[in-house]
Scaffold this motif. Structure first.
Motif, PDB file in Angstrom:
ATOM      1  N   ARG A  21     -13.985   8.235  52.742  1.00 51.18           N
ATOM      2  CA  ARG A  21     -13.012   7.334  52.142  1.00 51.18           C
ATOM      3  C   ARG A  21     -12.705   6.192  53.107  1.00 51.18           C
ATOM      4  O   ARG A  21     -12.945   6.307  54.325  1.00 51.18           O
ATOM      5  N   VAL A  22     -12.168   5.112  52.569  1.00 52.23           N
ATOM      6  CA  VAL A  22     -11.801   3.952  53.379  1.00 52.23           C
ATOM      7  C   VAL A  22     -10.318   3.665  53.173  1.00 52.23           C
ATOM      8  O   VAL A  22      -9.877   3.409  52.042  1.00 52.23           O
ATOM      9  N   ALA A  23      -9.552   3.732  54.257  1.00 46.43           N
ATOM     10  CA  ALA A  23      -8.117   3.445  54.211  1.00 46.43           C
ATOM     11  C   ALA A  23      -7.839   2.166  54.987  1.00 46.43           C
ATOM     12  O   ALA A  23      -8.457   1.912  56.035  1.00 46.43           O
ATOM     13  N   LEU A  24      -6.919   1.364  54.500  1.00 44.03           N
ATOM     14  CA  LEU A  24      -6.503   0.134  55.155  1.00 44.03           C
ATOM     15  C   LEU A  24      -5.019   0.263  55.475  1.00 44.03           C
ATOM     16  O   LEU A  24      -4.209   0.534  54.574  1.00 44.03           O
ATOM     17  N   THR A  25      -4.663   0.097  56.750  1.00 45.13           N
ATOM     18  CA  THR A  25      -3.265   0.230  57.143  1.00 45.13           C
ATOM     19  C   THR A  25      -2.597  -1.133  57.198  1.00 45.13           C
ATOM     20  O   THR A  25      -3.147  -2.090  57.736  1.00 45.13           O
ATOM     21  N   ASP A  26      -1.404  -1.234  56.631  1.00 49.06           N
ATOM     22  CA  ASP A  26      -0.520  -2.407  56.736  1.00 49.06           C
ATOM     23  C   ASP A  26      -1.292  -3.726  56.691  1.00 49.06           C
ATOM     24  O   ASP A  26      -1.265  -4.519  57.651  1.00 49.06           O
ATOM     25  N   PRO A  27      -1.968  -4.022  55.588  1.00 45.61           N
ATOM     26  CA  PRO A  27      -2.855  -5.190  55.578  1.00 45.61           C
ATOM     27  C   PRO A  27      -2.127  -6.534  55.662  1.00 45.61           C
ATOM     28  O   PRO A  27      -1.273  -6.846  54.832  1.00 45.61           O
ATOM     29  N   VAL A  28      -2.460  -7.311  56.680  1.00 41.99           N
ATOM     30  CA  VAL A  28      -2.107  -8.729  56.760  1.00 41.99           C
ATOM     31  C   VAL A  28      -3.436  -9.471  56.919  1.00 41.99           C
ATOM     32  O   VAL A  28      -4.101  -9.363  57.938  1.00 41.99           O
ATOM     33  N   LEU A  29      -3.809 -10.200  55.893  1.00 39.28           N
ATOM     34  CA  LEU A  29      -5.185 -10.698  55.765  1.00 39.28           C
ATOM     35  C   LEU A  29      -5.281 -12.213  55.668  1.00 39.28           C
ATOM     36  O   LEU A  29      -6.389 -12.750  55.596  1.00 39.28           O
ATOM     37  N   THR A  30      -4.152 -12.901  55.676  1.00 43.03           N
ATOM     38  CA  THR A  30      -4.130 -14.334  55.447  1.00 43.03           C
ATOM     39  C   THR A  30      -3.866 -15.100  56.744  1.00 43.03           C
ATOM     40  O   THR A  30      -3.580 -14.504  57.789  1.00 43.03           O
ATOM     41  N   GLN A  31      -3.934 -16.401  56.667  1.00 49.15           N
ATOM     42  CA  GLN A  31      -3.707 -17.243  57.839  1.00 49.15           C
ATOM     43  C   GLN A  31      -2.227 -17.326  58.200  1.00 49.15           C
ATOM     44  O   GLN A  31      -1.872 -17.453  59.366  1.00 49.15           O
ATOM     45  N   TRP A  32      -1.373 -17.232  57.183  1.00 52.43           N
ATOM     46  CA  TRP A  32       0.075 -17.302  57.403  1.00 52.43           C
ATOM     47  C   TRP A  32       0.717 -16.018  56.894  1.00 52.43           C
ATOM     48  O   TRP A  32       0.384 -15.529  55.815  1.00 52.43           O
ATOM     49  N   ILE A  33       1.640 -15.480  57.685  1.00 54.38           N
ATOM     50  CA  ILE A  33       2.417 -14.296  57.307  1.00 54.38           C
ATOM     51  C   ILE A  33       3.871 -14.740  57.335  1.00 54.38           C
ATOM     52  O   ILE A  33       4.550 -14.655  58.364  1.00 54.38           O
ATOM     53  N   GLY A  34       4.364 -15.247  56.209  1.00 53.72           N
ATOM     54  CA  GLY A  34       5.689 -15.849  56.207  1.00 53.72           C
ATOM     55  C   GLY A  34       5.691 -17.045  57.154  1.00 53.72           C
ATOM     56  O   GLY A  34       4.815 -17.914  57.089  1.00 53.72           O
ATOM     57  N   PRO A  35       6.649 -17.086  58.102  1.00 54.57           N
ATOM     58  CA  PRO A  35       6.701 -18.205  59.048  1.00 54.57           C
ATOM     59  C   PRO A  35       5.750 -18.059  60.221  1.00 54.57           C
ATOM     60  O   PRO A  35       5.662 -18.955  61.069  1.00 54.57           O
ATOM     61  N   LEU A  36       5.042 -16.944  60.299  1.00 54.35           N
ATOM     62  CA  LEU A  36       4.170 -16.670  61.443  1.00 54.35           C
ATOM     63  C   LEU A  36       2.752 -17.146  61.161  1.00 54.35           C
ATOM     64  O   LEU A  36       2.230 -16.987  60.049  1.00 54.35           O
ATOM     65  N   ALA A  37       2.122 -17.686  62.181  1.00 49.87           N
ATOM     66  CA  ALA A  37       0.734 -18.146  62.075  1.00 49.87           C
ATOM     67  C   ALA A  37      -0.190 -17.133  62.735  1.00 49.87           C
ATOM     68  O   ALA A  37       0.141 -16.548  63.766  1.00 49.87           O
ATOM     69  N   ARG A  38      -1.350 -16.927  62.125  1.00 51.29           N
ATOM     70  CA  ARG A  38      -2.372 -16.075  62.731  1.00 51.29           C
ATOM     71  C   ARG A  38      -3.073 -16.854  63.840  1.00 51.29           C
ATOM     72  O   ARG A  38      -3.551 -17.973  63.621  1.00 51.29           O
ATOM     73  N   VAL A  39      -3.117 -16.261  65.034  1.00 55.09           N
ATOM     74  CA  VAL A  39      -3.785 -16.892  66.174  1.00 55.09           C
ATOM     75  C   VAL A  39      -5.052 -16.128  66.549  1.00 55.09           C
ATOM     76  O   VAL A  39      -5.679 -16.433  67.563  1.00 55.09           O
ATOM     77  N   ALA A  40      -5.412 -15.151  65.740  1.00 51.89           N
ATOM     78  CA  ALA A  40      -6.673 -14.409  65.880  1.00 51.89           C
ATOM     79  C   ALA A  40      -7.515 -14.707  64.645  1.00 51.89           C
ATOM     80  O   ALA A  40      -7.009 -15.243  63.651  1.00 51.89           O
TER      81      ALA A  40
END
Length: 263
Positions: A21-40
Motif C-alpha cells: 500500500r502507499v500512504a501519504l502523510t500530511d500532504p503539502v504539495l503546492t508552491q504556497w501553503i497559506g502565507p508560507l512559500a515553499r523554498v524546497a
C-alpha cells in the motif's frame, strides 16, 4: 513481501510504501501553503500517483492543507483525528475516516495505528476556542514485520517508549519560522525521542521546506533551513544511540538501511 520505500517530499509530507500500500502523510504539495512559500522543490504529480490513503496528523494548515488534498481528489481515502471528519466532509471530501489514539485501521496488509501527540489540535492555533478542533495524532504503520512511526507534530511524551522498537522514526526537528512554539521537538528533544522509540533509523522531517517570504533570506533563517537535521544527528551521536540518522533533503528518496529483525 515487498521492500518498503520511503520518500521525503518536504515538511511533514512523506510517501510510505509498505505492505503493498502507499500512504501519504500530511500532504503539502503546492508552491504556497497559506502565507508560507515553499523554498524546497515542489513535488511533481508522480509524488502522489498511486496513493491509497492519506494520513492527517492534525488540523493546522501546514499539515491539513485543503488545496493539496483537492489535488488528490475528493474521493481519496483520508484518515483524520476523531472529530475532524464532518469539517472535511463540508469541504467536499467523501471518503474520510476518523481515528483516535490506540485505534487501528487495516488497509490490505497495512495496519495504521493512531498514537498520542502533544500538540495543539485546533485549526487556528492553541489560543483560540472557536472553529474546528480535534486531538493531534501520530501514526504507527506496520506490515511484513516492519514498523514506521510518523510523529506528525509533537513534543516528547512518555508513551513513546511503548511504541518501540521501530525500524524508522519520522521525527520533526524544526518548523517554518525562526522560533518554535509549544508542542514541537527541537533537534535535541528529537534525539531523546529516538532513544525512547528505540529507533533503528530516524528521518528528520519538518525542516527546510517552508518559510515566510523574504524572511528566509536572513542569516538566521538561512541557517535554520539547513542546520536542524545536522544538529539532530549531532545529539544522536552525543547520546551514544545506535539510531542511524537518514539525513534526506526535501524532495528525495530515503535510503533505508538493510533490514534487521527485532530482538
Amino acid at each position: 513481501m515487498q521492500t518498503p520505500a520511503l520518500h521525503f517530499l518536504g515538511h511533514a509530507t512523506t510517501r510510505v510504501e509498505l505492505g503493498g500500500r502507499v500512504a501519504l502523510t500530511d500532504p503539502v504539495l503546492t508552491q504556497w501553503i497559506g502565507p508560507l512559500a515553499r523554498v524546497a522543490p515542489k513535488p511533481d504529480v508522480g509524488a502522489w500517483t498511486g496513493v491509497d490513503v492519506v494520513l492527517i496528523s492534525h488540523l493546522h494548515g501546514d499539515h491539513l492543507h485543503l488545496p493539496s488534498l483537492k489535488l488528490l481528489g475528493a474521493g481519496m481515502p483520508i484518515v483524520v483525528p476523531r472529530g475532524a471528519g464532518s469539517w472535511l466532509a463540508k469541504h467536499g471530501f467523501t471518503a474520510v475516516e476518523e481515528i483516535s489514539p490506540g485505534e487501528t485501521i487495516v488497509d490490505g496488509d497495512l495496519a495504521i495505528t493512531a498514537t498520542e501527540a502533544v500538540h495543539s489540535g485546533h485549526r487556528w492555533g492553541p489560543r483560540l476556542t472557536h472553529g474546528p478542533q480535534s486531538p493531534a495524532l501520530g501514526h504507527l504503520l506496520e506490515a511484513d514485520g516492519y514498523r514506521i512511526y510518523s510523529a506528525g507534530d509533537t513534543d516528547l511524551f512518555p508513551g513513546m517508549a511503548a511504541l518501540g522498537p521501530v525500524d524508522v522514526a519520522l521525527l520533526p526537528v524544526w518548523g517554518w519560522g525562526p522560533n518554535l512554539g509549544p508542542g514541537h521537538l527541537t533537534p535535541e528533544r528529537a534525539a531523546e525521542a529516538a532513544a525512547l522509540l528505540q529507533a533503528r533509523a530516524a528521518v528528520p522531517v519538518h525542516w527546510g521546506t517552508l518559510a515566510v517570504p523574504g524572511l528566509h533570506r536572513t542569516a538566521k533563517m538561512r541557517r535554520l533551513l539547513v542546520e536542524p537535521p545536522r544538529t539532530f544527528a549531532h545529539h544522536v551521536r552525543c547520546a551514544g544511540l545506535s539510531t542511524e540518522v537518514l539525513h534526506t533533503r526535501p524532495g528525495s528518496d530515503v535510503l533505508l538501511p538493510a533490514r534487521r529483525e527485532h530482538g
